[in-house]
Design an enzyme around this catalytic site. Structure first.
Site, short mmCIF file in Angstrom:
data_model
loop_
_atom_site.label_atom_id
_atom_site.label_comp_id
_atom_site.label_asym_id
_atom_site.label_seq_id
_atom_site.Cartn_x
_atom_site.Cartn_y
_atom_site.Cartn_z
N HIS A 83 3.62 -3.38 -7.86
CA HIS A 83 2.74 -2.37 -7.24
C HIS A 83 3.35 -1.82 -5.96
O HIS A 83 4.11 -2.49 -5.27
CB HIS A 83 1.32 -2.90 -7.04
N ASP A 85 1.56 -0.37 -3.39
CA ASP A 85 0.73 -0.43 -2.19
C ASP A 85 0.86 -1.78 -1.50
O ASP A 85 1.29 -2.77 -2.10
CB ASP A 85 -0.75 -0.13 -2.52
N ASP A 114 5.43 -8.76 -1.24
CA ASP A 114 4.24 -8.32 -1.98
C ASP A 114 4.06 -6.83 -1.81
O ASP A 114 3.36 -6.40 -0.91
CB ASP A 114 3.02 -9.11 -1.47
N GLU A 148 -3.25 -1.97 -6.32
CA GLU A 148 -3.48 -3.36 -6.70
C GLU A 148 -4.28 -4.11 -5.65
O GLU A 148 -5.15 -4.92 -5.95
CB GLU A 148 -2.13 -4.07 -6.93
N GLU A 149 -3.98 -3.81 -4.39
CA GLU A 149 -4.58 -4.59 -3.29
C GLU A 149 -6.06 -4.29 -3.08
O GLU A 149 -6.72 -4.99 -2.32
CB GLU A 149 -3.80 -4.34 -1.99
N ASP A 174 4.47 -9.69 -14.40
CA ASP A 174 3.97 -9.11 -13.15
C ASP A 174 4.25 -10.09 -12.01
O ASP A 174 4.74 -11.19 -12.24
CB ASP A 174 2.46 -8.82 -13.28
N HIS A 418 0.32 -11.22 2.93
CA HIS A 418 -0.95 -10.77 3.52
C HIS A 418 -1.11 -11.25 4.97
O HIS A 418 -2.21 -11.19 5.53
CB HIS A 418 -2.18 -11.21 2.69
ZN LIG Z 1 0.70 -8.09 -4.80
#
Ligand SMILES: [Zn+2]
Length: 445
Positions: A83, A85, A114, A148-149, A174, A418
């Site tokens: 992804h 984003d 990520d 996705e987030e 994934d 994150h």
């Molecule tokens: Zn991710």
């Protein structure tokens, strides 16, 4: 890898990752900048010209991409996912989060792990193979999500597009797992963890109505008291725990790498399930979450003023449903545990755990052998993912959905996802490109 990384055939991937990290494609309702996503798509086109010239690239949802690379056969199509984003940043970064700085052998910044590392890994592998005029044995699809987030529509729409074209993937890969070091105390070898299922996310709202009134004339057992009782009942009655099958298999595979006294326990994980369940529960909240469906009371609201009795008290409950449990079963557990029909229970969102992808299977064995090839010191193993990914949407059209990011990650790196100081090692990135390339080269005829 020996020598300096600049000599690596995929060395340009480092600069590409830096360039992608510098474009702040943050997914957050208050921070969303559509121009950043447009810029990222332009950058991808500049960095991966052959993908854009020779392959069919379809825009999905607002800024997602679905790329079709026809192979020698379309019988067993493969989808490689990532992804575009990233989550917002907070304070505390050593290097600015959108700098893409190259320091101490790593690229630093939001999204390196990520999930822009995977975007670069997949696209660089495909671009390099296109330069060689390589034709994959099977159709390869690249699905790059844009939301996705925030649990957005990108992935469901990519699935709908594949359904419209009659594509039933044989294998989907994934983000999720990694080549994780320091994963279990006492185990020195890194573990190539491949997610074979993910927990389902379900949310409930509990509410109790009452008559309210002035705080000077309270009655007993009002909405706040009843709600508090419901919450403490829930807190005291966790769902039954048991080690699920993928975790048993993970333990079996770790056995030869464990300290001698632990080896027989892990090797016989299937028979010793009750013992291992108790160990996981005792070892802390992270390991306990590996063994059961978890229930967390999160939001709370009552009266808006300190001198007013609440006419309505509410609590939000966030549940992570373990494979083997169902949303209906868990909701029933919550209802029974609370045991008070004045506490109203509303299901706000309900997602079942993802079905188990097979381990004793050619697709898993392909991932396993490719992991051994690129990461010879690592132990490939299945595991249950605690977090949600876009991959869950693909389980409706594919039985073999695996969650694995082919990057070496330390514990500190995994904790930086994150959070602050997210970074990906240069050699780890290049190994990751190699992994995707070998995976495509080794697709079965
Ligand atoms: Zn991710």
């Amino acid at each position: 890898m020996t020598g300096t990384w600049e000599a690596h055939p995929h060395a340009r991937a480092v600069e590409t990752l830096q360039a992608l990290v510098r474009i702040p494609t943050v997914s957050h309702p208050d921070q969303l900048d559509p121009q950043a996503f447009e810029d990222l798509l332009v950058e991808l086109e500049r960095r991966f010209p052959l993908i854009h010239q020779r392959l069919e690239v379809t825009r999905v949802h607002t800024h997602g991409l679905l790329v079709h690379w026809p192979g020698a056969s379309a019988a067993r199509p493969v989808v490689l996912m990532a992804h575009l984003d990233v989550v917002p940043v907070e304070d505390g970064w050593t290097h600015p989060p959108f700098s893409g700085d190259l320091v101490d052998g790593s690229v630093w910044g939001r999204g390196t792990l990520d999930d822009k590392g995977c975007v670069v890994g997949i696209c660089e592998a495909v671009e390099a193979l296109l330069e060689r005029d390589f034709v994959p044995a099977q159709d390869v699809w690249i699905s790059l999500g844009c939301d996705e987030e925030v649990f957005g529509q990108g992935a469901p729409l990519a699935v709908a597009e594949l359904v419209r074209r009659g594509v039933r993937p044989w294998l989907v890969v994934d983000e999720g797992g990694a080549v994780a070091s320091e994963a279990f105390p006492g185990i020195g070898a890194p573990i190539g963890v491949v997610g074979v299922t993910e927990k389902g996310v379900t949310s409930l709202e509990l509410s109790v109505e009452g008559s309210g009134g002035h705080a000077s004339t309270p009655t007993r057992n009002g909405p706040t008291a009843r709600l508090a009782r419901a919450i403490t009942r829930l807190d005291r009655a966790p769902l039954p725990a048991r080690v699920p099958e993928p975790t048993v298999e993970l333990f079996r595979r770790l056995a030869p790498h464990a300290p001698a006294p632990l080896r027989p326990v892990l090797a016989n994980a299937g028979r010793l399930r009750p013992l291992l369940t108790r160990v996981l529960l005792a070892a802390g909240p992270e390991t306990a979450a590996m063994a059961r469906t978890t229930v967390a009371v999160t939001t709370l609201s009552g009266s808006p003023a300190i001198n007013v009795i609440a006419a309505n008290a509410k609590a939000g409950v966030n549940i992570r449903v373990m494979v083997g449990d169902t949303v209906a079963g868990v909701v029933e557990h919550v209802r029974r545990t609370i045991g008070d029909d004045q506490v109203r229970l509303e299901v706000v969102e309900a997602h079942e755990p993802s079905p188990l992808s097979p381990v004793d299977d050619d697709a898993f064995r392909l991932l396993e052998s490719t992991i051994r090839e690129v990461f010879p010191d690592a132990v490939p193993a299945p595991y249950v993912m605690m977090a949600a990914t876009d991959a869950r949407h693909f389980t409706t059209i594919c039985e073999r959905v695996y969650r694995f990011a082919p990057f070496r990650m330390t514990l500190a790196q995994r904790q930086s996802i994150h959070a602050a100081d997210e970074h990906l090692g240069i050699e780890a990135l290049l190994d990751g490109v190699d992994w995707y390339r070998r995976l495509i080269e080794r697709l079965p005829a």
